[in-house]
Design a protein around this motif. Structure first.
Motif, PDB file in Angstrom:
ATOM      1  N   LEU A 105       0.828  -1.207   0.000  1.00 18.19           N
ATOM      2  CA  LEU A 105       0.000   0.000   0.000  1.00 18.19           C
ATOM      3  C   LEU A 105       0.861   1.255   0.000  1.00 18.19           C
ATOM      4  O   LEU A 105       0.595   2.211  -0.746  1.00 18.19           O
ATOM      5  N   VAL A 106       1.912   1.230   0.829  1.00 18.56           N
ATOM      6  CA  VAL A 106       2.817   2.386   0.887  1.00 18.56           C
ATOM      7  C   VAL A 106       3.497   2.607  -0.462  1.00 18.56           C
ATOM      8  O   VAL A 106       3.595   3.738  -0.950  1.00 18.56           O
ATOM      9  N   LEU A 107       3.975   1.491  -1.074  1.00 17.86           N
ATOM     10  CA  LEU A 107       4.621   1.600  -2.385  1.00 17.86           C
ATOM     11  C   LEU A 107       3.650   2.102  -3.441  1.00 17.86           C
ATOM     12  O   LEU A 107       4.012   2.908  -4.304  1.00 17.86           O
ATOM     13  N   PHE A 108       2.410   1.618  -3.373  1.00 19.01           N
ATOM     14  CA  PHE A 108       1.398   2.043  -4.337  1.00 19.01           C
ATOM     15  C   PHE A 108       1.117   3.537  -4.204  1.00 19.01           C
ATOM     16  O   PHE A 108       1.064   4.270  -5.194  1.00 19.01           O
ATOM     17  N   ILE A 109       0.962   3.967  -2.963  1.00 14.76           N
ATOM     18  CA  ILE A 109       0.706   5.396  -2.725  1.00 14.76           C
ATOM     19  C   ILE A 109       1.903   6.228  -3.167  1.00 14.76           C
ATOM     20  O   ILE A 109       1.759   7.289  -3.791  1.00 14.76           O
ATOM     21  N   ALA A 110       3.121   5.705  -2.855  1.00 12.62           N
ATOM     22  CA  ALA A 110       4.336   6.425  -3.257  1.00 12.62           C
ATOM     23  C   ALA A 110       4.429   6.529  -4.771  1.00 12.62           C
ATOM     24  O   ALA A 110       4.824   7.569  -5.320  1.00 12.62           O
ATOM     25  N   ALA A 111       4.064   5.424  -5.467  1.00 12.15           N
ATOM     26  CA  ALA A 111       4.102   5.434  -6.936  1.00 12.15           C
ATOM     27  C   ALA A 111       3.121   6.450  -7.496  1.00 12.15           C
ATOM     28  O   ALA A 111       3.433   7.200  -8.431  1.00 12.15           O
ATOM     29  N   ILE A 112       1.914   6.468  -6.927  1.00 13.23           N
ATOM     30  CA  ILE A 112       0.912   7.436  -7.389  1.00 13.23           C
ATOM     31  C   ILE A 112       1.406   8.858  -7.175  1.00 13.23           C
ATOM     32  O   ILE A 112       1.306   9.719  -8.059  1.00 13.23           O
ATOM     33  N   LEU A 113       1.963   9.083  -5.991  1.00 12.31           N
ATOM     34  CA  LEU A 113       2.461  10.430  -5.684  1.00 12.31           C
ATOM     35  C   LEU A 113       3.595  10.826  -6.618  1.00 12.31           C
ATOM     36  O   LEU A 113       3.675  11.972  -7.072  1.00 12.31           O
ATOM     37  N   PHE A 114       4.482   9.841  -6.935  1.00  9.50           N
ATOM     38  CA  PHE A 114       5.610  10.161  -7.813  1.00  9.50           C
ATOM     39  C   PHE A 114       5.151  10.438  -9.238  1.00  9.50           C
ATOM     40  O   PHE A 114       5.546  11.423  -9.860  1.00  9.50           O
ATOM     41  N   PHE A 115       4.298   9.535  -9.776  1.00  6.73           N
ATOM     42  CA  PHE A 115       3.892   9.671 -11.170  1.00  6.73           C
ATOM     43  C   PHE A 115       2.962  10.860 -11.403  1.00  6.73           C
ATOM     44  O   PHE A 115       2.675  11.202 -12.544  1.00  6.73           O
ATOM     45  N   THR A 116       2.468  11.432 -10.347  1.00  2.95           N
ATOM     46  CA  THR A 116       1.665  12.649 -10.495  1.00  2.95           C
ATOM     47  C   THR A 116       2.405  13.860  -9.939  1.00  2.95           C
ATOM     48  O   THR A 116       1.824  14.934  -9.815  1.00  2.95           O
ATOM     49  N   SER A 117       3.684  13.684  -9.637  1.00  3.84           N
ATOM     50  CA  SER A 117       4.448  14.745  -9.000  1.00  3.84           C
ATOM     51  C   SER A 117       5.032  15.719 -10.016  1.00  3.84           C
ATOM     52  O   SER A 117       5.107  15.444 -11.216  1.00  3.84           O
ATOM     53  N   PHE A 118       5.467  16.846  -9.504  1.00  2.00           N
ATOM     54  CA  PHE A 118       6.120  17.865 -10.326  1.00  2.00           C
ATOM     55  C   PHE A 118       7.384  17.309 -10.975  1.00  2.00           C
ATOM     56  O   PHE A 118       7.621  17.488 -12.174  1.00  2.00           O
ATOM     57  N   ARG A 119       8.201  16.598 -10.183  1.00  2.00           N
ATOM     58  CA  ARG A 119       9.474  16.104 -10.703  1.00  2.00           C
ATOM     59  C   ARG A 119       9.274  15.104 -11.829  1.00  2.00           C
ATOM     60  O   ARG A 119       9.987  15.124 -12.832  1.00  2.00           O
ATOM     61  N   PHE A 120       8.277  14.223 -11.680  1.00  2.00           N
ATOM     62  CA  PHE A 120       8.017  13.247 -12.743  1.00  2.00           C
ATOM     63  C   PHE A 120       7.589  13.954 -14.025  1.00  2.00           C
ATOM     64  O   PHE A 120       7.989  13.568 -15.124  1.00  2.00           O
ATOM     65  N   LYS A 121       6.765  14.983 -13.904  1.00  2.00           N
ATOM     66  CA  LYS A 121       6.322  15.726 -15.085  1.00  2.00           C
ATOM     67  C   LYS A 121       7.506  16.387 -15.787  1.00  2.00           C
ATOM     68  O   LYS A 121       7.570  16.421 -17.022  1.00  2.00           O
ATOM     69  N   MET A 122       8.455  16.884 -15.015  1.00  2.00           N
ATOM     70  CA  MET A 122       9.635  17.506 -15.619  1.00  2.00           C
ATOM     71  C   MET A 122      10.482  16.458 -16.347  1.00  2.00           C
ATOM     72  O   MET A 122      10.991  16.702 -17.445  1.00  2.00           O
ATOM     73  N   ILE A 123      10.624  15.282 -15.736  1.00  2.00           N
ATOM     74  CA  ILE A 123      11.370  14.194 -16.388  1.00  2.00           C
ATOM     75  C   ILE A 123      10.660  13.760 -17.666  1.00  2.00           C
ATOM     76  O   ILE A 123      11.287  13.533 -18.708  1.00  2.00           O
ATOM     77  N   GLN A 124       9.349  13.653 -17.588  1.00  2.00           N
ATOM     78  CA  GLN A 124       8.556  13.243 -18.755  1.00  2.00           C
ATOM     79  C   GLN A 124       8.682  14.268 -19.881  1.00  2.00           C
ATOM     80  O   GLN A 124       8.835  13.913 -21.056  1.00  2.00           O
ATOM     81  N   GLY A 125       8.631  15.547 -19.531  1.00  2.00           N
ATOM     82  CA  GLY A 125       8.770  16.592 -20.542  1.00  2.00           C
ATOM     83  C   GLY A 125      10.135  16.569 -21.201  1.00  2.00           C
ATOM     84  O   GLY A 125      10.256  16.718 -22.425  1.00  2.00           O
ATOM     85  N   SER A 126      11.180  16.359 -20.401  1.00  2.00           N
ATOM     86  CA  SER A 126      12.536  16.274 -20.948  1.00  2.00           C
ATOM     87  C   SER A 126      12.672  15.095 -21.901  1.00  2.00           C
ATOM     88  O   SER A 126      13.332  15.191 -22.943  1.00  2.00           O
ATOM     89  N   SER A 127      12.040  13.974 -21.549  1.00  2.00           N
ATOM     90  CA  SER A 127      12.076  12.797 -22.420  1.00  2.00           C
ATOM     91  C   SER A 127      11.401  13.088 -23.759  1.00  2.00           C
ATOM     92  O   SER A 127      11.892  12.692 -24.818  1.00  2.00           O
ATOM     93  N   LEU A 128      10.285  13.795 -23.721  1.00  2.00           N
ATOM     94  CA  LEU A 128       9.588  14.152 -24.961  1.00  2.00           C
ATOM     95  C   LEU A 128      10.427  15.115 -25.799  1.00  2.00           C
ATOM     96  O   LEU A 128      10.453  15.029 -27.031  1.00  2.00           O
ATOM     97  N   ASP A 129      11.132  16.028 -25.134  1.00  2.00           N
ATOM     98  CA  ASP A 129      12.024  16.943 -25.856  1.00  2.00           C
ATOM     99  C   ASP A 129      13.102  16.178 -26.606  1.00  2.00           C
ATOM    100  O   ASP A 129      13.443  16.501 -27.745  1.00  2.00           O
ATOM    101  N   SER A 130      13.651  15.137 -25.957  1.00  2.00           N
ATOM    102  CA  SER A 130      14.720  14.360 -26.589  1.00  2.00           C
ATOM    103  C   SER A 130      14.225  13.612 -27.818  1.00  2.00           C
ATOM    104  O   SER A 130      15.011  13.233 -28.681  1.00  2.00           O
TER     105      SER A 130
END
Length: 391
Positions: A105-130
Motif C-alpha cells: 500500500l505504501v509503495l502504491f501510494i508512493a508510486a501514485i504520488l511520484f507519477f503525479t508529482s512535479f518532478r516526474f512531469k519535468m522528467i517526462q517533458g525532458s524525455s519528450l524533448d529528446s
C-alpha cells in the motif's frame, strides 16, 4: 490294611472286606482328612488359578485401558500442541500478510504520488524533448507548472519549447514570468537571449543586456549566440524546381526537414548538399547546433512549385502549298523538352514520332500536329499546320 470301599481295617491278605463285602484292594493307608485337605487344596489351586487368570485378565484389561487412556492423553497433548502451534503460525502469518499489505500500500501510494508529482512531469517533458515531441512536451510542462505554480524551472523549459515551435509571444510571456520570480537566473537569461535572437528583436535584446543584474549575467551576452540557418532561396511561389542551400556559422551543424516537422539531431536530416524543392507545397525547416550542442531557433521557409505547360513550339516554314521537296524545322525554348509530331492530324503522344531534326513534307495534303513535353511531363497545347505538297 484298609478297605478301599468302606475304609475299615481288614486283615492283611483279605480278598473281600468282612464289613462291606466288597472286593478288597491293596491300597496304602487312607486318611479322610488328608484326602479332604488334598481335595480342598486341589479345589483351592483351581480357584486360585482361576482367580489368578481373572486377575491377570483384569490386569491386562487395566493395562490395555491405561495404554488407551495414555494414548488418548498423548493424542490430546499432541492435538493441543498442534493447535497451539497452528495458532501461533496463524498469528505470525496474519502479521506477515498485514506487513506485506502495508508495504504494498505504501509503495502504491508512493508510486501514485511520484507519477503525479512535479518532478516526474519535468522528467517526462525532458524525455519528450529528446524525441522532438515538442507540442506534447509543452502540455506536460504546463501540468508541471500547475503542480508548482512558482517554478522557474518549468517556465524555462516551457519557454524553450515555445521558441523551438516558433511561438515567440508565448515564449516571451512565460520567460518574463520566470524572470520576475528569479531576477538573477542564468537559465532565464539564456532562454531570453535565444528568444530575442531568434525573433530578431535587437531592441529587446539590448534592453535585456543593459538591465543585467550582475557581471555573470552580462557575460552571457558576450557569448556567441547560435544563429538560425539561412536559405539561399527565399520561400515563395515558383514555376520551376528550386535548389536551396542552407547557410550557418562555420562551426555549426545543420539539421533540416521538408515535411513541416521541427528537426533536431534525432528526427532531422543532416544537411550535406543543396536541397531540391519540387512540385507542390513544401515547408522547409532547419536548425543549427554549435560545437557545444547548443541549438539555434528554427528557420522556416515555405515553397510552392507550380509547373506551367510549355509554350507552342516554333515551326518553320508554316502552312502552305509546296511544289518542291521541303523540310520542316521545329524548335522549343524549353530546356530539356522533347517534341513529338504526327502528319495525320491526330494529337501526338509520347509514343508518336519524336523530332530529332528537319522532317520532309510528305506528298499530298497533310496536317502536321506538334506538342512539346518538358522534363516534368507537362505538355504544351497542340500546334497544327497544313502542308500540301504536289511535286
Amino acid at each position: 490294611m484298609k478297605c478301599s470301599n468302606c475304609g475299615k481295617e481288614i486283615r492283611v491278605g483279605s480278598v473281600y472286606c468282612e464289613y462291606c463285602g466288597k472286593e478288597a484292594m491293596i491300597v496304602s493307608d487312607y486318611n479322610v482328612l488328608e484326602d479332604e485337605v488334598l481335595h480342598s487344596l486341589l479345589e483351592d489351586d483351581d480357584a486360585f488359578a482361576k482367580r489368578q487368570a481373572a486377575l491377570k485378565r483384569k490386569q491386562e484389561e487395566m493395562e490395555k485401558q491405561n495404554a488407551i487412556n495414555e494414548s488418548e492423553e498423548n493424542d490430546d497433548v499432541k492435538k493441543t500442541g498442534n493447535a497451539f502451534l497452528d495458532n501461533i503460525w496463524n498469528i505470525k502469518k496474519n502479521r506477515i500478510i498485514f506487513i506485506i499489505s502495508c508495504v504494498v500500500l505504501v509503495l502504491f501510494i508512493a508510486a501514485i504520488l511520484f507519477f503525479t508529482s512535479f518532478r516526474f512531469k519535468m522528467i517526462q517533458g525532458s524525455s519528450l524533448d529528446s524525441k522532438a515531441k515538442y507540442e506534447e512536451a509543452i502540455e506536460v510542462y504546463k501540468e508541471a507548472l500547475d503542480k508548482r505554480k512558482d517554478s522557474v524551472e518549468a517556465r524555462v523549459a516551457l519557454g524553450k519549447d515555445y521558441i523551438i515551435t516558433e511561438q515567440y509571444d508565448k515564449a516571451e510571456e512565460i520567460l518574463l514570468e520566470a524572470l520576475s520570480l528569479d531576477k538573477e537566473s542564468v537559465d532565464v537569461y539564456k532562454a531570453l537571449i535565444v528568444l530575442y535572437t531568434a525573433s530578431n528583436d535587437t531592441e529587446k535584446l539590448l534592453d535585456l543586456e543593459n538591465n543585467a543584474p550582475n557581471s555573470t549575467i552580462k557575460k552571457l551576452f558576450e557569448t556567441t549566440v547560435v544563429t538560425a540557418p539561412k536559405a539561399s532561396v527565399k520561400g515563395g511561389k515558383y514555376k520551376e524546381d528550386q535548389e536551396v542551400k542552407l547557410i550557418c556559422d562555420n562551426d555549426s551543424t545543420i539539421y533540416y526537414s521538408t515535411d513541416g516537422t521541427t528537426p533536431d539531431k534525432v528526427s532531422g536530416k543532416l544537411y550535406t548538399e543543396p536541397i531540391k524543392i519540387e512540385s507542390g507545397d513544401t515547408t522547409l525547416k532547419a536548425i543549427c547546433y554549435n560545437k557545444d550542442a547548443e541549438k539555434s531557433a528554427v528557420m522556416t521557409e515555405k515553397y510552392q512549385i507550380n509547373y506551367e505547360a510549355p509554350d507552342y513550339p516554333t515551326v518553320s516554314p508554316g502552312s502552305g502549298h509546296y511544289d518542291s521537296p521541303t523540310s520542316v524545322r521545329i524548335s522549343s525554348d524549353v530546356e530539356g523538352a522533347k517534341i513529338f509530331y504526327t502528319w495525320d492530324g491526330s494529337i501526338p503522344t509520347a509514343s508518336s514520332e519524336m523530332y530529332y531534326g528537319p522532317i520532309d513534307i510528305p506528298e499530298g495534303n497533310n496536317v502536321l500536329s506538334v506538342v512539346v513535353v518538358d522534363k516534368h511531363g507537362m505538355t504544351s497545347n497542340v500546334f497544327r499546320a497544313n502542308y500540301e505538297y504536289t511535286p
